[in-house]
Design a protein around this motif. Structure first.
Motif, mmCIF file in Angstrom:
data_model
loop_
_atom_site.group_PDB
_atom_site.id
_atom_site.type_symbol
_atom_site.label_atom_id
_atom_site.label_comp_id
_atom_site.label_asym_id
_atom_site.label_seq_id
_atom_site.Cartn_x
_atom_site.Cartn_y
_atom_site.Cartn_z
ATOM 1 N N PHE A 1 1.034 -1.097 0.065
ATOM 2 C CA PHE A 1 0.163 0.077 0.231
ATOM 3 C C PHE A 1 0.975 1.303 0.069
ATOM 4 O O PHE A 1 0.652 2.384 0.423
ATOM 5 N N GLY A 2 2.003 0.940 -0.457
ATOM 6 C CA GLY A 2 3.112 2.091 -0.501
ATOM 7 C C GLY A 2 2.976 2.679 -2.279
ATOM 8 O O GLY A 2 2.216 2.516 -2.630
ATOM 9 N N ARG A 3 4.147 2.832 -2.489
ATOM 10 C CA ARG A 3 4.454 3.289 -3.934
ATOM 11 C C ARG A 3 5.042 2.105 -4.777
ATOM 12 O O ARG A 3 6.124 1.439 -4.539
ATOM 13 N N PHE A 4 4.534 2.054 -6.044
ATOM 14 C CA PHE A 4 4.836 1.116 -6.922
ATOM 15 C C PHE A 4 6.541 1.182 -7.138
ATOM 16 O O PHE A 4 7.190 0.245 -7.252
ATOM 17 N N GLU A 5 7.031 2.428 -7.375
ATOM 18 C CA GLU A 5 8.425 2.695 -7.639
ATOM 19 C C GLU A 5 9.073 2.016 -6.631
ATOM 20 O O GLU A 5 10.146 1.678 -6.823
ATOM 21 N N ASP A 6 8.555 2.377 -5.338
ATOM 22 C CA ASP A 6 9.588 1.826 -4.209
ATOM 23 C C ASP A 6 9.714 0.193 -4.303
ATOM 24 O O ASP A 6 10.720 -0.442 -4.110
ATOM 25 N N MET A 7 8.394 -0.476 -4.585
ATOM 26 C CA MET A 7 8.452 -1.684 -4.773
ATOM 27 C C MET A 7 9.351 -2.372 -5.726
ATOM 28 O O MET A 7 10.089 -3.312 -5.707
ATOM 29 N N LEU A 8 9.192 -1.463 -6.933
ATOM 30 C CA LEU A 8 9.867 -1.827 -8.060
ATOM 31 C C LEU A 8 11.596 -2.043 -7.612
ATOM 32 O O LEU A 8 12.403 -2.958 -8.291
ATOM 33 N N LEU A 9 11.904 -0.734 -7.163
ATOM 34 C CA LEU A 9 13.384 -0.598 -6.875
ATOM 35 C C LEU A 9 13.725 -1.551 -5.966
ATOM 36 O O LEU A 9 15.106 -2.341 -5.959
ATOM 37 N N ALA A 10 12.772 -2.029 -4.759
ATOM 38 C CA ALA A 10 13.265 -2.784 -3.791
ATOM 39 C C ALA A 10 13.269 -4.326 -4.609
ATOM 40 O O ALA A 10 14.231 -5.009 -4.106
ATOM 41 N N ALA A 11 12.531 -4.610 -5.286
ATOM 42 C CA ALA A 11 12.653 -6.041 -5.791
ATOM 43 C C ALA A 11 13.560 -6.163 -6.839
ATOM 44 O O ALA A 11 14.480 -6.975 -6.867
ATOM 45 N N ALA A 12 13.969 -5.137 -7.748
ATOM 46 C CA ALA A 12 14.908 -5.025 -8.723
ATOM 47 C C ALA A 12 16.229 -5.163 -8.082
ATOM 48 O O ALA A 12 17.406 -5.535 -8.637
ATOM 49 N N SER A 13 16.672 -4.519 -6.700
ATOM 50 C CA SER A 13 17.873 -4.721 -6.358
ATOM 51 C C SER A 13 18.019 -5.440 -4.866
ATOM 52 O O SER A 13 18.934 -5.354 -4.325
ATOM 53 N N HIS A 14 17.082 -6.497 -5.020
ATOM 54 C CA HIS A 14 16.864 -7.443 -4.015
ATOM 55 C C HIS A 14 17.869 -8.672 -4.368
ATOM 56 O O HIS A 14 17.802 -9.186 -5.405
ATOM 57 N N PRO A 15 18.890 -8.986 -3.422
ATOM 58 C CA PRO A 15 19.840 -10.034 -3.803
ATOM 59 C C PRO A 15 19.271 -11.098 -4.355
ATOM 60 O O PRO A 15 19.794 -12.146 -5.041
#
Lengths: 443, 384
Positions: A137-151
């Motif tokens: 329930f936050g921002r898609f951009e934050d989720m995208l960045l978190a997922a794309a930079s997750h080990p």
């Protein structure tokens, strides 16, 4: 109870249970909307280790040798992965915020990481907890960045192996690009396959992402410390500006990748791709174009505010018109069965074993596309047989009274279901009839 | 969900006794399509071992020429067979296996999912139909019963559609009593898709004890069970078997070693299980696309267009590598990077439907592969 209550519980939740709160009966839509709020990691999941600690253990084992890696991977599967999956499914059986869990499941599937790649498997539940759950329930951009930079994602889609051929590391070793993560970020996570990118964009984006790796990669001879967290390595990064989707990115280093991801998150193709998937998931297998357009507009207008997007999905008129358009996925089915029966004890053999039989073991989708979301995949003759067998087997263990169970489904139960439950030769046969019926198998 | 046509049979009858799944099968020929999901690297399976462009594009991955340690097995002087596919080499020598190299569907993108859709729906477009070309071929062949067979909990798109398809999946759950199922049928009656799926699910196929005992390696088990059904006089004739894991972006050599061993074992299990029916069986192995000519930065290969097909069977005109060979120089590659798809899967499929299943070219062009007239069916695929 009204049909709207049944829709709130089924379409936007994980089904009714004997503990269903009164709020759903009095104000079903508001009950769903009230779940749209920032949420902490549930108590039941807080005891589990971070992905960094698991990736570190795996990296250290890999440096030791193949045998050690096998041993440690096996241990972590048993002690970390299996335990957290069990706790997660159990949490979903008992939660009072099922819409939140549905959204975690939806986004976790959108950013699929699968144990089909066994080495990172033990850390996947942690990936969902760290990169997905905080942002639903936050921002898609934050989720995208978190997922794309997750080990775990970087490893799953091979980006930790991708080296810019003109970078110092590439020049020294002769290694070069791996375009897997760049392609799937465009195709599956943002724009969609028809979102307007070319092979040149994939290539350039792969160059942009070189250097995005994690600290658990362990060359056998190296003595560098192993961390298991995200690491940006500039000596692997392809130098120079790049052009992605017609826009030139001058920024250097890690900022270049962040800038491209931010642009992708705000792209109109991303809005309509995400909107299509959300409407397909919550409204109908064939998502109505007007509803998709509505959600895409909210997504664009709010720059991907997923709280606003989620509220807009709940407000779609079509979502409240037809009671049962969708066939439940196996995970939805198994969880809602346990909720409906008020199962006091949660056991592997009724929670996880049926998921294997029904073809949806958590975190094991066959490909990065994730689990399908349409009835033509989940409702086949063979899978229906397994669904019926599961209903029959679990009903035999339940002590719920058929009448009480039927009350939970009163607004949507068909006449045929009522008739044949009343004629059933035993209580557990009546319960199994309900669990196997379209009234229960759909949502 | 679409209405499905099927013949309502009394449950249990399909196991034994006369007149079963197929009262009068339209053909004795068997066709099995093995779908390798993920994108098989054609140049690793059937490498042109001595081609200098091959060797330079693949400094760590190139398969050594025949005669060298871990070298390929010679096929025709240009191409070799990967050593882990060695169990298939005798079939090639006995003219029971041919390779259609540098081939794929008319799909030119690099998305697994669109590529698989197009491979399976047969329309030339990723979302051109919600049924599969093999199902439409079955419908054109026969309306009387479940000629098709799908293994596993879900039915692959290639064989989904209006024509009846038998299904089977392994299950540890106890079977459900008939009395309960009879009652449930009434509950399902008002829901068209549940009612029709349920009716199909009651026409159960039961594999022989021997086939069940083959449990273990998943692909081999699926092949064994498929053969066990296909070999029966009253059994299905046309099956799809799936395999996953072919998307080798890294450590390709190690991963394909394992997958090639599994694939070889599964194909031999099909041949063994089909017994005397092998003479009238064709097995075709395909993948949604191929991979880049050059290896990538992680001892793997990325998505590329051109792949290959393996075609096996007791009567195939085997012992050959067929189709045009485009070469591997940069200028000869598709978009400078992929194996050029010089040959069309659709042409192969159409040729097999004509020569092996006696489908009329007209029915094929009208229904099975619409708007594909420019892809002329391959001929001379069988020896008979």
């Amino acid at each position: 109870m009204t049909v709207e209550t049944s829709i709130a519980l089924g379409r936007f939740g994980l089904g009714p249970s004997p503990r269903t709160p009164d709020a759903v009966r009095t104000a079903p839509r508001e009950w769903v909307q009230a779940q749209v709020r920032a949420a902490d990691v549930p108590q039941a999941l807080r005891m589990f280790p971070s992905s960094a600690s698991t990736m570190k253990a795996l990296g250290e084992a890999a440096r030791e040798g193949t045998e050690a890696l096998k041993r440690v991977t096996g241990e972590r599967y048993r002690e970390v992965f299996a335990a957290e999956v069990m706790a997660l499914v159990a949490h979903r059986v008992t939660t009072d915020a099922p819409f939140l869990e549905r959204m975690v499941m939806f986004w976790s599937n959108h950013f699929t990481v699968s144990r089909a790649k066994a080495v990172i498997g033990p850390a996947i539940p942690a990936f969902e907890r760290e990169a997905i759950r905080p942002h639903v329930f936050g921002r898609f951009e934050d989720m995208l960045l978190a997922a794309a930079s997750h080990p775990v994602m970087l490893d799953y889609l091979d980006n930790h192996l991708s080296v810019g051929p003109a970078s110092p590391a590439g020049q020294r070793s002769g290694r070069s690009l791996n375009e897997n993560l760049a392609r799937e970020l465009l195709e599956l996570h943002t724009l969609g396959v028809n979102g307007g990118y070319t092979q040149q964009d994939v290539r350039a984006f792969a160059q942009v992402l070189t250097g995005w790796t994690h600290g658990g990669v362990a060359p056998r001879k190296s003595t560098a410390p192993i961390t298991g967290t995200f690491v940006y390595r500039d000596r692997m990064h392809e130098p120079g500006p790049k052009r992605v989707l017609g826009r030139r990115y001058e920024s250097a280093g890690i900022e270049q990748g962040r800038a491209v991801l931010r642009a992708l998150a705000r792209h109109p193709s991303t809005a309509s791709f995400v909107a299509t998937k959300l409407v397909r998931h919550f409204v109908a297998d064939a998502p109505p174009a007007a509803d998709v357009a509505r959600i895409a507009t909210v997504f664009l207008d709010t720059q991907g505010d997923l709280a606003a997007v989620s509220r807009a999905v709940v407000q779609l008129g079509a979502a409240w018109e037809t009671a049962l358009p969708k066939v439940k996925s196996p995970v939805e089915l198994v969880i809602s069965t346990h909720r409906a029966l008020g199962m006091p004890s949660l056991r592997r053999d009724t929670l996880l074993v049926p998921l294997k039989t029904l073809g949806q073991v958590p975190f094991s989708a066959a490909s990065p596309q994730g689990w399908p979301d349409t009835a033509d995949h989940w409702l086949s003759p063979e899978s229906l047989k397994q669904r019926i067998a599961f209903a029959r087997a679990i009903a035999a263990r339940s002590t719920v009274s058929p009448d009480e169970l039927l009350t939970q489904f009163a607004p949507i139960a068909t006449d045929q279901l009522r008739t044949w439950m009343s004629r059933a030769p035993s209580g557990d046969a009546a319960v199994a009839l309900l669990l196997a019926s379209p009234t229960f198998q759909r949502r | 969900m679409k209405r499905r046509t099927f013949v309502q049979l009394a449950t249990g009858l399909a196991l034994a006794g006369p007149g079963l799944a197929l009262a009068a099968a339209p053909t004795d020929r068997r066709l099995v399509v093995v779908v390798l999901r993920g994108g098989l690297d054609a140049l690793h399976a059937v490498p042109p071992t001595d081609d200098p462009d091959y060797r330079s594009a693949r400094p760590t991955l190139a398969v050594p020429p025949p005669g060298q340690p871990d070298g390929a097995l010679a096929l025709d002087g240009v191409f070799g067979l990967h050593p882990k596919l060695a169990p298939l080499h005798p079939l090639y020598r006995e003219h029971e296996l041919f390779v259609l190299h540098a081939a794929t569907t008319s799909y030119r993108g690099r998305s697994h999912f669109d590529g698989q859709n197009q491979l399976e729906n047969g329309t030339g477009r990723p979302f051109g139909a919600s049924d599969g070309w093999l199902n439409r071929a079955i419908a054109a062949l026969y309306q009387g019963g479940r000629l098709g067979l799908a293994l596993g909990p879900s039915v692959p798109l290639m064989i989904q559609g209006d024509a009846g398809v038998a299904t089977w999946a392994d299950s540890p759950l106890p079977s459900v009593d008939e009395d309960f199922l009879d009652r449930l049928a009434h509950v399902y009656a008002p829901d068209a898709s549940f009612a029709s799926t349920f009716a199909q699910s009651r026409q159960t196929l039961v594999p022989s004890t021997a086939a069940i005992a083959e449990r273990g390696k998943e692909l081999t088990h699926a092949a064994t069970v498929a053969a066990d059904f296909l070999v029966r006089d009253d059994g299905p004739r046309i099956a799809v078997v799936e395999s996953t894991g072919w998307d080798t972006h890294f450590s390709q050599q190690r991963r394909l070693d394992t997958l090639f061993e599994q694939l070889s074992a599964a194909l031999l299990a099909l041949r063994a299980g089909l017994r005397e029916q092998w003479a009238q069986s064709v097995v075709v192995v395909v993948s949604e696309f191929g991979r880049t000519v050059a290896e990538n930065g992680s001892r793997g290969t990325d998505h590329g267009v051109g792949g290959l097909a393996l075609v096996l069977g007791g009567s195939v005109a085997g012992g050959r590598v067929v189709g045009d060979w485009p070469g591997l120089q940069t200028g000869q590659r598709h978009e400078g990077r992929d194996l050029q798809p010089a040959n069309a899967y659709e042409a192969l499929f159409k040729g097999l439907l004509i020569e092996h299943l006696d489908l009329s070219p007209k029915a094929i062009e009208a229904r099975v592969f619409p708007q594909s007239a420019h892809l002329r069916p391959l001929s001379g695929l069988l020896r008979r």
